[in-house]
Design a protein around this motif. Structure first.
Motif, PDB file in Angstrom:
ATOM      1  N   LEU A 179      59.262  39.374  73.902  1.00  0.00           N
ATOM      2  CA  LEU A 179      59.498  39.185  72.470  1.00  0.00           C
ATOM      3  C   LEU A 179      58.644  40.165  71.672  1.00  0.00           C
ATOM      4  O   LEU A 179      57.535  40.514  72.075  1.00  0.00           O
ATOM      5  N   ILE A 180      59.161  40.618  70.527  1.00  0.00           N
ATOM      6  CA  ILE A 180      58.384  41.535  69.696  1.00  0.00           C
ATOM      7  C   ILE A 180      57.177  40.781  69.127  1.00  0.00           C
ATOM      8  O   ILE A 180      57.221  39.557  68.943  1.00  0.00           O
ATOM      9  N   PRO A 181      56.075  41.483  68.863  1.00  0.00           N
ATOM     10  CA  PRO A 181      54.840  40.803  68.468  1.00  0.00           C
ATOM     11  C   PRO A 181      54.929  40.033  67.156  1.00  0.00           C
ATOM     12  O   PRO A 181      54.456  38.898  67.063  1.00  0.00           O
ATOM     13  N   TYR A 182      55.545  40.612  66.147  1.00  0.00           N
ATOM     14  CA  TYR A 182      55.440  40.025  64.798  1.00  0.00           C
ATOM     15  C   TYR A 182      56.581  40.545  63.937  1.00  0.00           C
ATOM     16  O   TYR A 182      57.066  41.657  64.136  1.00  0.00           O
ATOM     17  N   ILE A 183      57.017  39.729  63.018  1.00  0.00           N
ATOM     18  CA  ILE A 183      57.995  40.146  62.015  1.00  0.00           C
ATOM     19  C   ILE A 183      57.373  39.907  60.644  1.00  0.00           C
ATOM     20  O   ILE A 183      56.882  38.801  60.368  1.00  0.00           O
ATOM     21  N   VAL A 184      57.387  40.916  59.788  1.00  0.00           N
ATOM     22  CA  VAL A 184      56.800  40.784  58.453  1.00  0.00           C
ATOM     23  C   VAL A 184      57.862  40.196  57.520  1.00  0.00           C
ATOM     24  O   VAL A 184      58.605  40.929  56.858  1.00  0.00           O
ATOM     25  N   PHE A 185      57.946  38.886  57.480  1.00  0.00           N
ATOM     26  CA  PHE A 185      58.951  38.217  56.643  1.00  0.00           C
ATOM     27  C   PHE A 185      58.656  38.388  55.155  1.00  0.00           C
ATOM     28  O   PHE A 185      59.546  38.198  54.323  1.00  0.00           O
ATOM     29  N   LEU A 186      57.433  38.737  54.828  1.00  0.00           N
ATOM     30  CA  LEU A 186      57.073  38.946  53.431  1.00  0.00           C
ATOM     31  C   LEU A 186      57.939  40.036  52.798  1.00  0.00           C
ATOM     32  O   LEU A 186      58.209  40.009  51.593  1.00  0.00           O
ATOM     33  N   GLN A 187      58.386  40.994  53.609  1.00  0.00           N
ATOM     34  CA  GLN A 187      59.251  42.063  53.094  1.00  0.00           C
ATOM     35  C   GLN A 187      60.561  41.523  52.527  1.00  0.00           C
ATOM     36  O   GLN A 187      61.205  42.184  51.707  1.00  0.00           O
ATOM     37  N   LYS A 188      60.946  40.338  52.977  1.00  0.00           N
ATOM     38  CA  LYS A 188      62.211  39.745  52.518  1.00  0.00           C
ATOM     39  C   LYS A 188      62.082  39.080  51.146  1.00  0.00           C
ATOM     40  O   LYS A 188      63.095  38.787  50.504  1.00  0.00           O
ATOM     41  N   VAL A 189      60.862  38.814  50.702  1.00  0.00           N
ATOM     42  CA  VAL A 189      60.697  38.090  49.436  1.00  0.00           C
ATOM     43  C   VAL A 189      60.077  38.956  48.338  1.00  0.00           C
ATOM     44  O   VAL A 189      59.889  38.487  47.215  1.00  0.00           O
ATOM     45  N   ILE A 190      59.750  40.203  48.661  1.00  0.00           N
ATOM     46  CA  ILE A 190      59.165  41.105  47.663  1.00  0.00           C
ATOM     47  C   ILE A 190      60.035  42.344  47.504  1.00  0.00           C
ATOM     48  O   ILE A 190      60.486  42.934  48.487  1.00  0.00           O
ATOM     49  N   LYS A 191      60.273  42.731  46.274  1.00  0.00           N
ATOM     50  CA  LYS A 191      61.003  43.958  45.980  1.00  0.00           C
ATOM     51  C   LYS A 191      60.309  44.662  44.826  1.00  0.00           C
ATOM     52  O   LYS A 191      60.094  44.072  43.769  1.00  0.00           O
ATOM     53  N   ASN A 192      59.964  45.915  45.065  1.00  0.00           N
ATOM     54  CA  ASN A 192      59.262  46.716  44.055  1.00  0.00           C
ATOM     55  C   ASN A 192      58.001  46.017  43.545  1.00  0.00           C
ATOM     56  O   ASN A 192      57.673  46.050  42.354  1.00  0.00           O
ATOM     57  N   GLY A 193      57.306  45.348  44.463  1.00  0.00           N
ATOM     58  CA  GLY A 193      56.051  44.695  44.124  1.00  0.00           C
ATOM     59  C   GLY A 193      56.188  43.352  43.441  1.00  0.00           C
ATOM     60  O   GLY A 193      55.179  42.695  43.132  1.00  0.00           O
ATOM     61  N   GLU A 194      57.429  42.892  43.220  1.00  0.00           N
ATOM     62  CA  GLU A 194      57.669  41.617  42.547  1.00  0.00           C
ATOM     63  C   GLU A 194      58.345  40.639  43.489  1.00  0.00           C
ATOM     64  O   GLU A 194      59.155  41.026  44.340  1.00  0.00           O
ATOM     65  N   LEU A 195      58.038  39.347  43.329  1.00  0.00           N
ATOM     66  CA  LEU A 195      58.643  38.303  44.158  1.00  0.00           C
ATOM     67  C   LEU A 195      60.095  38.080  43.752  1.00  0.00           C
ATOM     68  O   LEU A 195      60.417  38.036  42.558  1.00  0.00           O
ATOM     69  N   LYS A 196      60.960  37.947  44.740  1.00  0.00           N
ATOM     70  CA  LYS A 196      62.371  37.678  44.472  1.00  0.00           C
ATOM     71  C   LYS A 196      62.546  36.226  44.036  1.00  0.00           C
ATOM     72  O   LYS A 196      62.164  35.298  44.743  1.00  0.00           O
ATOM     73  N   ASN A 197      63.171  36.052  42.880  1.00  0.00           N
ATOM     74  CA  ASN A 197      63.307  34.731  42.267  1.00  0.00           C
ATOM     75  C   ASN A 197      64.123  33.766  43.117  1.00  0.00           C
ATOM     76  O   ASN A 197      63.926  32.559  43.061  1.00  0.00           O
TER      77      ASN A 197
END
Length: 434
Positions: free
Chosen positions: A150-168
């Protein structure tokens, strides 16, 4: 040493009145044949070096020998402003130590009860993997020993941030039925986001080469699996089956939502996601996006809590005259699984480096004097637990080395934890002084 005297009096009093079966026993190191002066001088020197070099603003160390706490001291402060001293009952974010104190005892119990098997396909129990060609045949033994590819880690934070702002659509500052899981005091995560995480895990790549690669992915899904197999809420199951019987009164998730009186040590000043000091809420971003309850991180606890859990493991599943997990199962989980593949890991537990006894202290992990039977785990925030059933030694180190940022790596560079552990092994070989 006055704390030890107070603890001894408390233990004697409560044991006499029958209300403290689970309280730890304390004694001076010299009572168990260890050199108290040697220990005090060496530990103080190492801890002061760590604080001076900003390996951590503060820390604490608890060591038990022969089921008896012989050392528990606090050093430094919560932060570098030196305002709040570290106290012996402070709560710490345990980070990956969660893995061996949360889902792992539950999985061991389920193996005991024959509700899950180590060597049948994990997809037998986790249905989403049944139709995944690269995952359907992976076993729990391979997964827990980080041998599955299995791959070590997935950065799920990338899915909730766009251009430095949290996706509503994923994170909001107001509570409602869809946004009910807490990120911290001010943010809530969409309850459906965990399903998105699971889908991404399901589709993640698996290496064809079966070798040791540390991966925390499966620990994100273990709580749901445990709930399915036990038909019980994950947190409730841990509390009722392990924490309460063992007297781990402040070991648990989401301490900011509980009424514990213990101070909570801050972890990191998060400038990216939460944009505040993370304190009382899990530091790990993936666990945070699950609402703070995960198998890879999220547990908070005191040194006493961790000592009780590790003593339980050191005694191969026995505590207070009761066998909560069979000796056979604990021994299986705490032994090296794939030595032929140069994989030192047990099932969930970390183990000493191969040929550790032959290595100099600066290269060893942990102390070169630790037995091959020993085991434990470390945490990203600066936590570390280890048990040695052969030499009857339990070692607990707690710090917030990621304060104010995770760029602080001197805890590793100075080899603080290994050096501290080595002190107690060497103290056993020195004629003790009263």
């Amino acid at each position: 040493m006055s704390r030890i005297i107070i603890s001894l009096l408390f233990t004697a009093f409560t044991t006499f009145f029958g209300v403290a079966q689970n309280e730890l026993i304390h004694a001076y190191p010299s009572k168990l044949g260890l050199d108290s002066i040697f220990i005090s001088q060496k530990v103080d020197s190492i801890m002061q070096l760590g604080i001076k070099e900003q390996a951590f603003p503060g820390a604490q160390l608890l060591v038990a020998k022969n089921d008896t706490v012989i050392f528990h001291e606090a050093y430094g402060f919560h932060t570098y402003d030196s305002l709040q001293p570290v106290a012996l009952n402070d709560l710490y974010d345990l980070a990956s130590v969660t893995k061996v104190l949360g889902p792992l005892p539950a999985l061991m119990k389920l193996v005991d009860e024959d509700k899950i098997k180590l060597d049948v396909p994990f997809s037998t129990y986790w249905k989403p993997w049944r139709n995944r060609k690269d995952k359907k045949d992976l076993t729990l033994r391979e997964i827990l020993s980080h041998q599955a590819g299995l791959i070590p880690y997935i950065v799920f934070l990338q899915k909730v941030i766009k251009n430095g702002e949290l996706k509503n659509r994923f994170v909001r500052s107001t509570f409602n039925k869809r946004f009910e899981k807490r990120v911290n005091d001010q943010l809530y995560i969409n309850r459906r986001f965990e399903r998105k995480m699971n889908r991404i895990i399901n589709r993640s790549k698996v290496s064809d080469e079966k070798k040791y690669v540390y991966s925390g992915l499966s620990f994100l899904i273990f709580p749901t699996l445990i709930e399915q197999l036990t038909q019980t809420d994950y947190q409730t199951y841990l509390h009722d089956t392990f924490y309460e019987p063992l007297g781990c009164h402040t070991l648990g998730y989401l301490p900011s939502l509980k009424h514990w009186v213990n101070s909570i040590v801050p972890t990191e000043n998060d400038t990216l996601f939460r944009k505040t000091v993370v304190k009382g809420w899990v530091h790990d971003e993936n666990a945070s996006l699950m609402g703070g309850v995960s198998g890879n991180a999220g547990l908070f606890g005191t040194a006493d809590d961790l000592a009780k859990m590790m003593l339980f493991y050191e005694n191969y599943g026995a505590a207070n005259g009761e066998q909560l997990i069979s000796e056979e199962t604990v021994k299986e989980f705490t032994k090296v699984q794939y030595p032929e593949n140069e994989n030192r890991r047990g099932l969930g537990f970390d183990k000493p480096l191969f040929n550790n006894a032959e290595l100099p202290l600066e290269d060893a992990y942990p102390s070169p004097l630790a037995s091959e039977a020993s085991f434990g785990h470390s945490g990203f925030t600066g936590t570390f637990v280890w048990a040695d059933p052969e030499k009857k030694l339990v070692f607990i180190f707690l710090s917030n080395r990621v304060y104010p940022t995770r760029d602080h790596r001197n805890l590793y560079d100075l080899n603080i934890r290994t050096a501290l552990m080595d002190v107690f092994y060497k103290a056993q070989a020195i004629p003790h002084q009263n």
